[in-house]
Design an enzyme around this catalytic site. Structure first.
Site, PDB file in Angstrom:
ATOM      1  N   ALA A   1       0.828  -1.197   0.000  1.00  0.00           N
ATOM      2  CA  ALA A   1       0.000   0.000   0.000  1.00  0.00           C
ATOM      3  C   ALA A   1       0.863   1.248   0.000  1.00  0.00           C
ATOM      4  O   ALA A   1       1.849   1.345   0.731  1.00  0.00           O
ATOM      5  CB  ALA A   1      -0.926  -0.003   1.214  1.00  0.00           C
TER       6      ALA A   1
ATOM      7  N   GLN B   1      -6.256  -6.621  -5.106  1.00  0.00           N
ATOM      8  CA  GLN B   1      -6.170  -7.240  -3.786  1.00  0.00           C
ATOM      9  C   GLN B   1      -7.133  -6.549  -2.821  1.00  0.00           C
ATOM     10  O   GLN B   1      -7.154  -5.328  -2.724  1.00  0.00           O
ATOM     11  CB  GLN B   1      -4.747  -7.150  -3.232  1.00  0.00           C
ATOM     12  CG  GLN B   1      -4.582  -7.885  -1.906  1.00  0.00           C
ATOM     13  CD  GLN B   1      -3.166  -7.808  -1.377  1.00  0.00           C
ATOM     14  OE1 GLN B   1      -2.846  -6.936  -0.602  1.00  0.00           O
ATOM     15  NE2 GLN B   1      -2.312  -8.736  -1.821  1.00  0.00           N
TER      16      GLN B   1
ATOM     17  N   CYS C   1      -0.901  -9.128   5.441  1.00  0.00           N
ATOM     18  CA  CYS C   1      -0.404  -7.828   5.879  1.00  0.00           C
ATOM     19  C   CYS C   1      -0.193  -7.812   7.393  1.00  0.00           C
ATOM     20  O   CYS C   1      -1.121  -8.103   8.153  1.00  0.00           O
ATOM     21  CB  CYS C   1      -1.375  -6.720   5.483  1.00  0.00           C
ATOM     22  SG  CYS C   1      -0.819  -5.074   5.984  1.00  0.00           S
TER      23      CYS C   1
ATOM     24  N   LYS D   1      -2.986 -14.348  -0.741  1.00  0.00           N
ATOM     25  CA  LYS D   1      -1.649 -13.983  -0.261  1.00  0.00           C
ATOM     26  C   LYS D   1      -1.649 -14.147   1.254  1.00  0.00           C
ATOM     27  O   LYS D   1      -2.491 -13.575   1.948  1.00  0.00           O
ATOM     28  CB  LYS D   1      -1.323 -12.535  -0.623  1.00  0.00           C
ATOM     29  CG  LYS D   1      -0.014 -11.997  -0.001  1.00  0.00           C
ATOM     30  CD  LYS D   1       1.201 -12.676  -0.593  1.00  0.00           C
ATOM     31  CE  LYS D   1       2.499 -12.256   0.112  1.00  0.00           C
ATOM     32  NZ  LYS D   1       2.785 -10.818   0.071  1.00  0.00           N
TER      33      LYS D   1
ATOM     34  N   ASN E   1       7.491 -15.815  -1.664  1.00  0.00           N
ATOM     35  CA  ASN E   1       7.740 -14.390  -1.434  1.00  0.00           C
ATOM     36  C   ASN E   1       8.561 -14.215  -0.158  1.00  0.00           C
ATOM     37  O   ASN E   1       8.424 -14.976   0.788  1.00  0.00           O
ATOM     38  CB  ASN E   1       6.395 -13.665  -1.337  1.00  0.00           C
ATOM     39  CG  ASN E   1       6.529 -12.202  -0.957  1.00  0.00           C
ATOM     40  OD1 ASN E   1       5.915 -11.757   0.001  1.00  0.00           O
ATOM     41  ND2 ASN E   1       7.305 -11.443  -1.690  1.00  0.00           N
ATOM     42  N   GLY E   2       9.402 -13.171  -0.149  1.00  0.00           N
ATOM     43  CA  GLY E   2      10.166 -12.839   1.050  1.00  0.00           C
ATOM     44  C   GLY E   2      11.662 -12.789   0.804  1.00  0.00           C
ATOM     45  O   GLY E   2      12.279 -13.830   0.542  1.00  0.00           O
ATOM     46  N   ASP E   3      12.256 -11.608   0.844  1.00  0.00           N
ATOM     47  CA  ASP E   3      13.708 -11.431   0.730  1.00  0.00           C
ATOM     48  C   ASP E   3      14.281 -11.968  -0.572  1.00  0.00           C
ATOM     49  O   ASP E   3      15.452 -12.363  -0.622  1.00  0.00           O
ATOM     50  CB  ASP E   3      14.433 -12.115   1.904  1.00  0.00           C
ATOM     51  CG  ASP E   3      14.072 -11.509   3.248  1.00  0.00           C
ATOM     52  OD1 ASP E   3      13.591 -10.365   3.263  1.00  0.00           O
ATOM     53  OD2 ASP E   3      14.243 -12.192   4.277  1.00  0.00           O
TER      54      ASP E   3
ATOM     55  N   GLY F   1       8.764  -7.946  -3.740  1.00  0.00           N
ATOM     56  CA  GLY F   1       8.146  -6.802  -3.076  1.00  0.00           C
ATOM     57  C   GLY F   1       9.145  -5.694  -2.850  1.00  0.00           C
ATOM     58  O   GLY F   1       9.509  -4.953  -3.759  1.00  0.00           O
ATOM     59  N   ARG F   2       9.663  -5.593  -1.621  1.00  0.00           N
ATOM     60  CA  ARG F   2      10.536  -4.477  -1.244  1.00  0.00           C
ATOM     61  C   ARG F   2      11.800  -4.400  -2.084  1.00  0.00           C
ATOM     62  O   ARG F   2      12.353  -3.306  -2.281  1.00  0.00           O
ATOM     63  CB  ARG F   2      10.889  -4.600   0.241  1.00  0.00           C
ATOM     64  CG  ARG F   2       9.720  -4.378   1.189  1.00  0.00           C
ATOM     65  CD  ARG F   2      10.095  -4.735   2.618  1.00  0.00           C
ATOM     66  NE  ARG F   2      10.402  -6.155   2.756  1.00  0.00           N
ATOM     67  CZ  ARG F   2      11.212  -6.657   3.678  1.00  0.00           C
ATOM     68  NH1 ARG F   2      11.823  -5.849   4.532  1.00  0.00           N
ATOM     69  NH2 ARG F   2      11.420  -7.956   3.748  1.00  0.00           N
TER      70      ARG F   2
END
Length: 316
Positions: free
Chosen positions: A2, A54, A84, A123, A184-186, A208-209
């Protein structure tokens, strides 16, 4: 994400190799549907399909209605947020807070699947805490409810974004279900994406990030997975043009005044990608750019910043 994966960023990521870009999380609360934030998050004009929206909430009826409305507005995929970890989301029993109430998860998933004629995906995280991981049960509920794909972040809600994501939980899940699985993740490099896919048996990875300020990461990963080789690092001129195009899209979407402010965080991320370990230099440059009072000043400063810079690999 978001506040980040707005239409300008989604379009950029798709252009640079992302196979799918999901909208910012849209609240199912009817009282929020007419807000400016909700209207912007539901704006997919000119966006390449498939359009994935989403939604988040804790009321099955609200979630079903939000899904129907999203489909009426052009959504071709509905994604339910069960991952989230933000406090403001969890305090209303939405997002990853739902992992503590499996019966409610079942009612929400079934309500949304029954409400719309398009695929519904999920998710989630591996559980509420390391002591109460329930990913396998959530996956079973999802399959029984008609969910067609799972995306799993390799952390619990209690972990937030601390530590390193773990993927043994996803490996165990792969052994129990044939539902399409997205890890997902890192995942922040082509090599990491390759390892995660091989370790978990997942069908795809979600970024993502790691894409903040590095939207070209998608094409780097795709190229590596396809060829086993690395793309050459982007040149300063190419990065500059990419960033300036991103800024212009933000100005067009939000208007000059808001676009100027929203662009600042993206510029900061681009600078972090170029100077990953030199906080002093980066912060000084960013402070200078953030003093710009017009979009013209902002773009001029960004353009001048990249003049004469070496390739990314040399700058790092």
């Amino acid at each position: 994400m978001a506040g980040i994966t707005d239409r300008p960023f989604r379009n950029l990521c798709r252009r640079l190799g992302a196979g799918l870009a999901v909208s910012e999380m849209l609240s199912a609360n009817p009282a929020l549907q007419s807000s400016r934030k909700s209207r912007e998050r539901a704006d997919h004009r000119g966006e390449p399909g498939p359009i994935a929206v989403q939604i988040a909430g804790s009321d099955p009826a609200w979630m079903a209605e939000a899904a129907r409305t999203s489909v009426e507005q052009g959504a071709e995929i509905i994604d339910i947020n069960l991952g989230c970890p933000a406090k403001k989301v969890c305090k209303v029993a939405a997002g990853s807070a739902l992992l503590r109430d499996e019966p409610l998860v079942g009612r929400i998933l079934a309500a949304v699947v029954d409400a719309v004629p398009v695929p519904v995906t999920l998710k989630t995280r591996t559980g509420w805490s390391p002591q109460s991981r329930n990913l396998l049960r959530i996956a079973h509920i999802a399959r029984e409810s008609g969910i067609v794909m799972l995306a799993v972040h390799g952390r619990t809600r209690a972990c937030g974004y601390d530590g390193r994501a773990e993927f043994d939980s996803l490996r165990a899940l792969r052994a129990e279900t044939d539902l399409p699985l997205v890890a997902n993740g890192d995942i922040d490099s082509p090599e990491r994406a390759d390892w995660v896919l091989r370790h978990t048996g997942a069908d795809a990875v979600m970024i993502g990030r790691a894409a903040w300020g590095r939207p070209w990461l998608f094409r780097e990963i795709d190229y590596y997975l396809t060829t086993g080789e690395h793309l050459p690092p982007p040149t300063p001129a190419w990065v500059c043009n990419t960033l300036l195009g991103h800024l212009e899209a933000l100005y067009g979407f939000y208007g000059g005044a808001r676009g100027l402010r929203i662009a600042r965080k993206h510029i900061g991320w681009y600078l972090r990608a170029r100077w990953p370990s030199d906080d002093a230099v980066r912060n000084e440059l960013l402070a200078h750019i953030n003093r710009a009072e017009t979009t013209q000043q902002q773009t001029k400063l960004v353009r001048s910043l990249f003049d004469g810079l070496p390739a990314l690999e040399d700058a790092a």
